[in-house]
Write a protein that holds these residues in place. Sequence first.
Motif, PDB file in Angstrom:
ATOM      1  N   PHE A 160     -29.421  20.492  30.669  1.00  7.79           N
ATOM      2  CA  PHE A 160     -28.768  21.843  29.707  1.00  7.79           C
ATOM      3  C   PHE A 160     -27.308  21.418  29.185  1.00  7.79           C
ATOM      4  CE2 PHE A 160     -31.447  25.086  31.813  1.00  7.79           C
ATOM      5  CZ  PHE A 160     -31.888  25.579  30.640  1.00  7.79           C
ATOM      6  N   ASN A 161     -26.806  21.536  28.431  1.00  7.97           N
ATOM      7  CA  ASN A 161     -25.686  21.072  27.556  1.00  7.97           C
ATOM      8  C   ASN A 161     -24.540  21.106  28.176  1.00  7.97           C
ATOM      9  OD1 ASN A 161     -24.571  19.948  25.777  1.00  7.97           O
ATOM     10  ND2 ASN A 161     -24.152  22.027  24.962  1.00  7.97           N
ATOM     11  N   LEU A 197     -30.421  20.480  20.658  1.00 11.96           N
ATOM     12  CA  LEU A 197     -30.725  21.476  21.950  1.00 11.96           C
ATOM     13  C   LEU A 197     -31.535  22.932  21.661  1.00 11.96           C
ATOM     14  CD1 LEU A 197     -26.676  21.841  22.746  1.00 11.96           C
ATOM     15  CD2 LEU A 197     -28.397  21.035  23.445  1.00 11.96           C
ATOM     16  N   GLY A 201     -30.407  26.113  25.066  1.00 10.67           N
ATOM     17  CA  GLY A 201     -29.314  25.379  25.367  1.00 10.67           C
ATOM     18  C   GLY A 201     -29.554  23.652  25.767  1.00 10.67           C
ATOM     19  N   GLN A 202     -30.933  23.966  26.097  1.00  8.39           N
ATOM     20  CA  GLN A 202     -31.736  22.790  26.872  1.00  8.39           C
ATOM     21  C   GLN A 202     -31.559  21.808  25.724  1.00  8.39           C
ATOM     22  OE1 GLN A 202     -35.552  25.033  28.004  1.00  8.39           O
ATOM     23  NE2 GLN A 202     -35.418  23.364  29.507  1.00  8.39           N
TER      24      GLN A 202
END
Length: 293
Positions: A160-161, A197, A201-202
């Motif tokens: 995740f970011n 993304l 948010g992946q």
Amino acid sequence: MKFSTASIFLAALGASAHPSGHAHKRAHNSLDARGDFVIANKPADPSPTSTPVASPTPSPAAPPAQKAASSSSNSAAGQGSGPSVYTPFCRGNSKRATAQEIAYKGNVGGSGPYGCNLMAVKSNLLDQYQYTVVFENAGDDSTCFCWNKIGPDGGINGFFNGNEALKFDLPAGGKQVLAVDSNSQFGCACGKGGPELTPIGQFASTWVEGDVGNLSNAGWSGFDASSIVAAAAGMDIPGLKVCGTGAQANTCSTIWPGGKGDNAFVGGTEALDGLGLNIPAGKTSVIVTVNYS
């Protein structure tokens, strides 16, 4: 690899946490039935009856290039960002851990800073590390983000970011060497300014997934190209090619722009395993072509 870590990520997150949710149960069933692959959920609690083993013991080192490395450059010291002289991975002594802990969590930096098991180094150091990934850019300027399977809080969320271990610039025609400490399970994705993304948010884009010197699998390593996350989210899928070197030079895992692939984890392959490169224990280097077409 034995089983795409992207598949595990999607299965572990559950249908409510990713766009498709398909193959969630099948992926879990496949993993439960296998004796040679460890499901990487949160690290197991230490068992008082377990036999302690030492995780890879790093040596004192200068602080690694965490989060953002300097822009790539060419010099007599080698191409790419990062140190130009051999630098151990982590500072301090790594804590002792049970075999169960290592099998679940892998190496995310020992007692050093989170993510110091991954380090961008200049190309002249390629032969000085046991496990390396050579990124070559066949397209436009890109920035690559790399992460551990297990995030900073111990969950399966390194992808995740904000949870990435490091990032580096990869200009058009450029090269960057990533040195990886043993028993690390990680991934990287690249794009203009960084990988795209998903809505939650992946990291999307196309991943190179790596599992090096796995202590739960007799030191074997595995690599593959995966577009499972991007495909599940209906997002753009750039090309990426992962090839071995030496005796593995003729084995590649490839995804073409748009999502078709060969020996790779493309959309809809969450339940498969055995794809990619499976490499016996020993010194290992692979070449990753970003923006492959």
